[in-house]
Design an enzyme around this catalytic site. Structure first.
Site, PDB file in Angstrom:
ATOM      1  N   ARG A 130      -8.968   8.432   5.369  1.00 32.49           N
ATOM      2  CA  ARG A 130      -8.613   9.516   6.286  1.00 32.49           C
ATOM      3  C   ARG A 130      -8.034  10.738   5.586  1.00 32.49           C
ATOM      4  O   ARG A 130      -7.451  10.641   4.517  1.00 32.49           O
ATOM      5  CB  ARG A 130      -7.692   9.000   7.394  1.00 32.49           C
ATOM      6  N   ARG A 175       3.119  -0.963   3.794  1.00 29.54           N
ATOM      7  CA  ARG A 175       3.302  -0.491   5.183  1.00 29.54           C
ATOM      8  C   ARG A 175       2.892  -1.577   6.171  1.00 29.54           C
ATOM      9  O   ARG A 175       3.507  -1.735   7.227  1.00 29.54           O
ATOM     10  CB  ARG A 175       2.509   0.804   5.399  1.00 29.54           C
TER      11      ARG A 175
END
Ligand code: AMP
Length: 219
Positions: A130, A175
């Site tokens: 992304r 994460r």
């Protein structure tokens, strides 16, 4: 939709930002992304930004106190009176408890907590592909959402794009661990409160948007 306050939950790269943006554009609900707020603080070199920078680059969570203070102040701004979407907050049980208290104090309530479910094995590809327009922030993906004209932002026509510093394979793993260890326990918490709605986040962006609208009673 006016006055509706929502939480979008789900793993990093699960589509929260994309969907929050679309609800903001369609219904005027304000997207409150704590990740965006922290990135602005880092870019501006504020005290909070200085404290958050290394933690974010390591894929760990910034302290509850900082996040709770940021959201407490942000929700008081007049634009939030028309409803808001929390994107990336709360991420820990203390944050969820603090949110409950501060909303009660402000005379506000949550309409729903929506989980976008995406399995871990899809997340790395989603996140490492992304990028965004540096002028307007519109999000794109190497594979799933290319600009209509290569190299030109669909939304504002700018030609400069960037990737987030923490969108690399190694940080994504940290994460995801933070999500499973510290944030996933919020799902049963909100289930208990009768607020949780679950959506399959693996479908096409437009399909997820439709399901989300149905879940919150907008469609
Ligand atoms: P995001 O843009 O939501 O993926 O957030 C990017 C990074 O900002 C996270 O990996 C954390 O380091 C930090 N962050 C964002 N929201 C929170 C939160 N609610 N609690 C703690 N850290 C956060």
């Amino acid at each position: 939709m006016k006055g509706t306050n929502l939480i979008l939950m789900g793993p990093p790269g699960g589509g929260k930002g994309t969907q929050a943006q679309s609800l903001q554009d369609k219904y005027g609900l304000i997207q409150l992304s704590t990740g965006d707020m922290l990135r602005s603080a880092v870019a501006a070199g504020t005290e909070i930004g200085k404290q958050a920078k290394a933690v974010m680059e390591a894929g760990k969570l910034v302290s509850d106190d900082i996040l709770i203070g940021m959201i407490d102040e942000r929700i008081d701004l007049p634009d939030c009176a028309h409803g808001f979407i929390l994107d990336g907050f709360p991420r820990t049980l203390p944050q969820a408890e603090a949110l409950k208290g501060l909303l009660a104090r402000k005379g506000k309530a949550l309409a729903a907590v929506v989980e976008l479910q995406v399995p871990d094995e899809l997340i790395v590809e989603r996140i490492t592909g992304r990028y965004h327009c540096t002028a307007c922030g519109a999000g794109y993906h190497d594979k799933f959402k290319k600009p209509e004209v290569p190299g030109v932002c669909d939304v504002c026509g700018a030609r400069a794009f960037a990737r987030r510093k923490d969108d690399n394979e190694e940080t994504v793993k940290a994460r995801l661990s933070a999500y499973h260890d510290q944030t996933a326990p919020l799902l049963p918490y909100y289930q208990n409160e009768g607020l949780l709605k679950v959506i399959d986040g693996t479908a096409d962006i437009a399909v997820v948007t439709r399901q989300l609208e149905q879940a919150i009673g907008a469609a």
